[in-house]
Structures are given as structure tokens and as C-alpha cells.
Motif scaffolding. Structure first.
Motif: not given
Length: 106
Positions: A32-42
């Protein structure tokens, strides 16, 4: 590596990240792109210096990846395309090379 720097991190579907987990990388299993986006930041905020992400997810979160690389020392790059085809990241590198040297190197 100092105390704030972390090992390699990998984001993608289970089959893509499994080999890296076996090597000790921190992994985030998602497609999921949004999960990936948050994971990148974290992951970047946690001090990971190298973050690999599957090509399809990188395409979806490219803006976040570029923002992270601009504000941190983290390098965000795509996992190689398993089918050997031309990937988003390969095409992007060709475009950057063309802009830098004025011709397509491959």
C-alpha cells in the motif's frame, strides 16, 4: 556507524523483503503506497541511512522519497525489478543522466 544510524531498511511486499530480513535488514511489509509513505518517514526519522523500496511503491511515493533525501542523509532507492524489465527508477536514472551529460548512455 554511530548510535543514531541504523542498518538497511526495506519496504515492499513479503516476497520482495524476505531475503533482506534474513540478512538482518529492518523490513516493512506492505503493498500500500500510504503505508509505504509513512514507513519512509518513520525509518528516515529513526536514523536509517539506506532505505530500499520496491519500484512500484517508489513510483507512488517519489515526492516523499525526494523530500526525505533533501532533509536527511538517507538514501532512498528502488529494489531491482525482479522481471528484468525497465523500471521506473531505471528510466528516472536515464533521464537524470541525459540532463547531466546531454545524451542517453544506454
Amino acid at each position: 556507524m554511530n548510535e543514531t544510524e541504523k542498518p538497511l531498511a526495506v519496504i515492499g511486499p513479503r516476497e520482495a523483503v524476505r531475503p533482506y530480513r534474513a540478512l538482518g535488514a529492518v523490513t516493512v511489509i506492505t503493498d500500500e503506497p500510504e503505508v509505504a509513505r509513512h514507513a519512509l518517514v518513520d525509518l528516515a526519522d529513526a536514523g536509517h541511512r539506506v532505505i530500499l523500496i520496491t519500484d512500484d511503491l517508489l513510483r507512488a511515493v517519489q515526492d516523499t522519497a525526494e523530500a526525505i533525501m533533501a532533509r536527511t542523509d538517507a538514501a532512498v532507492t528502488a529494489l531491482p525489478d525482479p522481471d528484468g524489465g525497465r523500471s521506473f527508477s531505471t528510466n528516472r536514472l536515464r533521464d537524470l543522466a541525459f540532463r547531466a551529460i546531454g545524451f542517453n548512455p544506454g
